[in-house]
Scaffold this motif. Structure first.
Motif, PDB file in Angstrom:
ATOM      1  N   LYS A  69      -4.327  -1.511  -3.479  1.00  0.00           N
ATOM      2  CA  LYS A  69      -3.580  -2.398  -4.512  1.00  0.00           C
ATOM      3  C   LYS A  69      -2.960  -4.097  -3.920  1.00  0.00           C
ATOM      4  O   LYS A  69      -2.021  -4.768  -3.886  1.00  0.00           O
ATOM      5  N   PHE A  70      -2.114  -3.003  -2.622  1.00  0.00           N
ATOM      6  CA  PHE A  70      -1.292  -3.643  -1.442  1.00  0.00           C
ATOM      7  C   PHE A  70      -2.217  -5.320  -1.147  1.00  0.00           C
ATOM      8  O   PHE A  70      -0.940  -6.508  -0.806  1.00  0.00           O
ATOM      9  N   ARG A  71      -3.439  -5.270  -1.355  1.00  0.00           N
ATOM     10  CA  ARG A  71      -3.701  -7.005  -1.686  1.00  0.00           C
ATOM     11  C   ARG A  71      -4.781  -7.341  -2.849  1.00  0.00           C
ATOM     12  O   ARG A  71      -5.527  -8.061  -2.778  1.00  0.00           O
ATOM     13  N   GLN A  72      -3.529  -6.753  -4.088  1.00  0.00           N
ATOM     14  CA  GLN A  72      -4.538  -7.070  -5.252  1.00  0.00           C
ATOM     15  C   GLN A  72      -3.634  -8.404  -5.716  1.00  0.00           C
ATOM     16  O   GLN A  72      -2.251  -7.311  -6.063  1.00  0.00           O
ATOM     17  N   ARG A  73      -3.451  -9.022  -7.377  1.00  0.00           N
ATOM     18  CA  ARG A  73      -2.810  -9.019  -7.826  1.00  0.00           C
ATOM     19  C   ARG A  73      -2.989  -8.686  -9.326  1.00  0.00           C
ATOM     20  O   ARG A  73      -4.270  -8.614  -9.455  1.00  0.00           O
ATOM     21  N   ASN A  91      -5.965 -15.598  -1.750  1.00  0.00           N
ATOM     22  CA  ASN A  91      -5.035 -16.187  -0.749  1.00  0.00           C
ATOM     23  C   ASN A  91      -3.751 -15.410   0.183  1.00  0.00           C
ATOM     24  O   ASN A  91      -2.978 -15.728   0.281  1.00  0.00           O
ATOM     25  N   PHE A  92      -4.481 -14.065   0.339  1.00  0.00           N
ATOM     26  CA  PHE A  92      -3.032 -12.849   0.518  1.00  0.00           C
ATOM     27  C   PHE A  92      -2.394 -13.337   2.186  1.00  0.00           C
ATOM     28  O   PHE A  92      -3.774 -13.300   2.479  1.00  0.00           O
ATOM     29  N   LEU A 130       1.830  -7.481  -5.774  1.00  0.00           N
ATOM     30  CA  LEU A 130       3.617  -7.147  -6.393  1.00  0.00           C
ATOM     31  C   LEU A 130       4.278  -6.223  -4.842  1.00  0.00           C
ATOM     32  O   LEU A 130       4.397  -5.070  -5.462  1.00  0.00           O
ATOM     33  N   TRP A 131       4.543  -6.643  -4.306  1.00  0.00           N
ATOM     34  CA  TRP A 131       5.639  -5.660  -3.063  1.00  0.00           C
ATOM     35  C   TRP A 131       5.865  -7.214  -2.048  1.00  0.00           C
ATOM     36  O   TRP A 131       5.226  -7.570  -2.378  1.00  0.00           O
ATOM     37  N   SER A 132       6.492  -6.106  -1.380  1.00  0.00           N
ATOM     38  CA  SER A 132       7.899  -7.558  -0.260  1.00  0.00           C
ATOM     39  C   SER A 132       8.083  -6.026   0.996  1.00  0.00           C
ATOM     40  O   SER A 132       8.815  -5.152   0.041  1.00  0.00           O
ATOM     41  N   VAL A 133       8.826  -6.494   1.810  1.00  0.00           N
ATOM     42  CA  VAL A 133       9.449  -5.680   2.830  1.00  0.00           C
ATOM     43  C   VAL A 133      10.043  -6.667   3.858  1.00  0.00           C
ATOM     44  O   VAL A 133      10.395  -7.513   4.510  1.00  0.00           O
ATOM     45  N   HIS A 134      10.935  -6.125   3.589  1.00  0.00           N
ATOM     46  CA  HIS A 134      13.202  -6.437   4.652  1.00  0.00           C
ATOM     47  C   HIS A 134      13.176  -6.081   5.789  1.00  0.00           C
ATOM     48  O   HIS A 134      13.456  -4.319   5.592  1.00  0.00           O
ATOM     49  N   PHE A 135      12.641  -6.518   6.936  1.00  0.00           N
ATOM     50  CA  PHE A 135      13.115  -5.773   8.090  1.00  0.00           C
ATOM     51  C   PHE A 135      14.069  -5.786   8.338  1.00  0.00           C
ATOM     52  O   PHE A 135      14.487  -7.157   9.210  1.00  0.00           O
ATOM     53  N   ILE A 136      15.336  -5.201   8.668  1.00  0.00           N
ATOM     54  CA  ILE A 136      16.756  -5.317   8.859  1.00  0.00           C
ATOM     55  C   ILE A 136      16.484  -4.449  10.065  1.00  0.00           C
ATOM     56  O   ILE A 136      17.256  -3.934  10.533  1.00  0.00           O
ATOM     57  N   GLU A 137      17.043  -5.202  10.958  1.00  0.00           N
ATOM     58  CA  GLU A 137      17.666  -5.644  12.356  1.00  0.00           C
ATOM     59  C   GLU A 137      19.505  -5.193  12.701  1.00  0.00           C
ATOM     60  O   GLU A 137      20.493  -5.782  12.091  1.00  0.00           O
ATOM     61  N   GLY A 138      19.827  -4.910  13.721  1.00  0.00           N
ATOM     62  CA  GLY A 138      21.079  -4.934  14.418  1.00  0.00           C
ATOM     63  C   GLY A 138      21.784  -3.953  13.327  1.00  0.00           C
ATOM     64  O   GLY A 138      23.034  -4.408  12.708  1.00  0.00           O
ATOM     65  N   MET A 160       2.392  -0.132 -10.540  1.00  0.00           N
ATOM     66  CA  MET A 160       1.446   0.044  -9.527  1.00  0.00           C
ATOM     67  C   MET A 160       2.002   1.290  -9.690  1.00  0.00           C
ATOM     68  O   MET A 160       0.811   1.720  -9.161  1.00  0.00           O
ATOM     69  N   ILE A 161       3.103   1.609  -9.217  1.00  0.00           N
ATOM     70  CA  ILE A 161       3.032   3.108  -9.114  1.00  0.00           C
ATOM     71  C   ILE A 161       4.957   3.681 -10.023  1.00  0.00           C
ATOM     72  O   ILE A 161       5.238   3.394 -10.531  1.00  0.00           O
TER      73      ILE A 161
END
Length: 613
Positions: A69-73, A91-92, A130-138, A160-161
């Motif tokens: 589902k992470f590559r489905q819309r 268009n993934f 329908l997902w996103s990830v933010h990678f926060i450094e520092g 989704m879940i």
């Protein structure tokens, strides 16, 4: 030149079983989306050490095939005549879902909490997976977290879940050991998306589904009604009757107004062993202890704002109805309504009140059955759920009636051991959940590696000071612990007082002798029966177990009984002495029996045989 329409391909697409439609329950989360209420859940994970973004991206890419589902819309049916379908996104692009950023100075807990609130406030793009990830450094200035650590904020739409399946995703993305760096990482599997079906195909597919089962809606409704009648669950599960103004009124609180778009959240971290030790002393479940702690914080928060209602607040407590062999990542939850005893000042009395509420709630839930509850979400025909959700928000229907509940409190058990990401330890996991108009407060407890994080999600209008509320949760836990520890010192004297007060102890003593003398004749009464005897402000639980070779009668409060009998001490004593008959008690409402029809019949026969011995 116009494209030639190939009817053969259209029909083939319409019958393609790989294109899955979302359920009615999942659709409710989708249709509840609004500018002020994005319906996604999120986790904030703090990972110690200098995890490289390039390594993190490689890990995500290598495991995407494990969560399709992470590559489905979602693809909507024309004119919204049916629920949407999950389709491959041609268009993934992984880069559209991964975001790298640095925590602004000062890089402390408050800055991280504010940044996470901002990220959580923004909606996901419904035109993409329908997902996103933010990678926060520092992450440099948070106590007990090594300098240079990273924070990972993951957002996934609720369509989704649910909470339990969301925990399963942690097992996909993270490792259970610290050897991640040494392990050879698999290469990303090629993604060959299926072409998008055209609108005519979707219409045909929806039409075929209706023709294949045209009586799905009336059939499901009839089965549900039959189940209600058979188990008499209509009166037990009806929110309106359960919490009517004459019996259990649901108060209107500051948590039940319109919400703003900006989210606020705070969290309190407690020791799981500490909570479990309290549970062992007073009985019940971990969930009961968490509910009492949250109730104490809510009571104090409202009291200090002079907004504490006279009647106790009602909590919506989601229950997972996922079966053990269920592997699908979709929503399988039901809801239990619990009075939080916010009108009671003493923490121990509040605990006893809530334990009785959860015991009755679980009993009512069992009378209906998980399958029936799961079906009920799918009987809303086509776009009605969308219409209902939109009208509720647009016309402020919440202002025209009392809310069915005041706050949602959910408890999700997570991994017991440590998780790792490329050899780096996951220090903490916090869960953030969506709020909507009329329900501006949700509290999520999540256990991980011996800790329980109790995270409060609200909005800037409803609860601008969520960090203060989190402090009240910690102080509520301390207060409850102190009272329970002091309970042990006076436990013996309290038991003695209970024995003196309880006249019906004679009933159970005589019943024990009767069962022992008639052991051979008890096959027709096989079962476990729980009797709750009212003693003024308290209750005493007795369990009658006829499932083993030797029948037993002992004091025990079973919080999830198959059959529950509720009766006052003096009435049970009068029944034992022959001053009252069973039928009299039933007609006068002095005895309440909850359970299946078969178990009720067996218990009444056993009770009659004993009284008429």
């Amino acid at each position: 030149m116009a494209k030639k329409i190939d009817l053969k391909d259209i029909v083939q697409d319409a019958f393609d079983a790989s294109i899955q439609q979302i359920s009615g329950y999942d659709a409710a989360f989708l249709y509840a989306e609004s500018p002020t209420s994005p319906m996604h859940v999120a986790t904030l994970n703090i990972v110690e050490g200098s995890l490289k973004f390039e390594d993190f991206k490689e890990i995500i890419a290598s495991k995407l095939h494990l969560i399709p589902k992470f590559r489905q819309r979602l693809l909507s049916v024309p004119m919204n005549l049916d629920y949407p379908y999950w389709v491959d996104d041609p268009n993934f692009d992984l880069d559209l879902h991964l975001n790298r950023m640095k925590l602004p100075d000062p890089s402390n807990w408050k800055t991280l909490r504010d940044l996470t609130s901002t990220l959580f406030s923004s909606p996901l793009d419904l035109r993409r997976p329908l997902w996103s990830v933010h990678f926060i450094e520092g992450i440099d200035e948070i106590a007990q977290v090594p300098k240079g650590s990273v924070a990972i904020v993951t957002k996934v739409h609720h369509v989704m879940i649910d909470g339990s399946s969301g925990v399963g995703l942690l097992g996909v993305l993270y490792d259970n050991d610290a050897d991640g760096k040494q392990k050879k990482r698999s290469k990303p599997k090629a993604f060959n998306p299926e072409p998008l079906p055209d609108e005519l195909s979707l219409l045909l597919k929806s039409g075929y589904g209706f023709l294949k089962n045209p009586f799905k809606i009336p059939k499901t409704v009839s089965e549900t009604v039959y189940s209600f009648i058979k188990s008499k669950a209509a009166s037990k599960l009806s929110i309106q009757k359960e919490f009517s103004s004459t019996k259990f009124p649901v108060p209107i609180t500051i948590f039940n107004g319109s919400i703003s778009a900006k989210r606020t959240w705070g969290t309190a971290i407690l020791s799981f062993d500490r909570i479990n030790s309290l549970r062992k002393v007073v009985g019940g479940s971990i969930n009961d202890i968490i509910l009492v702690i949250c109730a104490g914080a809510i009571r104090r928060y409202l009291a200090e704002k002079e907004k504490l209602p006279l009647h106790p607040l009602v909590a919506n407590v989601p229950i997972s109805i996922r079966t053990e062999n269920s592997s699908e990542l979709n929503n399988q939850i039901a809801n239990m309504m619990i009075q939080l005893a916010t009108h009671i000042e003493d923490p121990l009395e509040r605990l006893e009140y809530i334990q009785e509420q959860t015991m009755l709630g679980k009993s009512r839930h069992n009378t209906l059955g998980a399958k029936t509850l799961a079906k009920m979400a799918d009987v809303v025909p086509f776009g009605l759920a969308n219409l209902a959700a939109g009208l509720y928000s647009k016309y402020n229907i919440k202002d025209l009636h009392r809310p069915p509940f005041n706050v949602t409190i959910t408890n999700v058990p997570g991994p017991r051991g440590l998780l790792y990401l490329n050899g780096h330890k996951v220090v903490s996991i916090f869960g953030l959940t969506p709020v909507v108009d009329g329900f501006g407060l949700i509290i999520a407890a999540f256990s991980y590696n011996g800790q329980v994080s109790i995270t409060t999600t609200s909005d800037a209008k409803t609860m601008p000071d969520a960090d203060v509320f989190s402090r009240y949760i910690r102080e509520s836990a301390n207060e409850l612990e102190e009272v329970i520890n002091n309970l042990g010192k006076s436990k013996t004297s309290k038991k003695a007082v209970t024995k003196i007060k309880s006249k019906s102890t004679l009933f159970f003593t005589a019943l024990k002798k009767y069962l022992k003398a008639n052991q051979k004749d008890l096959k027709g009464y096989k079962g476990i029966y729980q009797i709750q005897v009212g003693l003024g402000d308290t209750t005493v639980g007795w369990e009658i177990d006829l499932t083993k070779d030797t029948a037993t009668v002992k004091k025990k409060k079973n919080l999830n009984p198959k059959l529950l009998v509720e009766i006052e001490d003096e009435n049970l004593y009068a029944l034992y002495k022959g001053k009252l008959l069973i039928d009299e008690l039933k007609i006068q409402g002095r005895i309440k029996i909850t359970g299946t029809a078969a178990s009720k019949t067996k218990f009444i026969k056993l009770l009659t045989a004993f009284i008429e011995r």
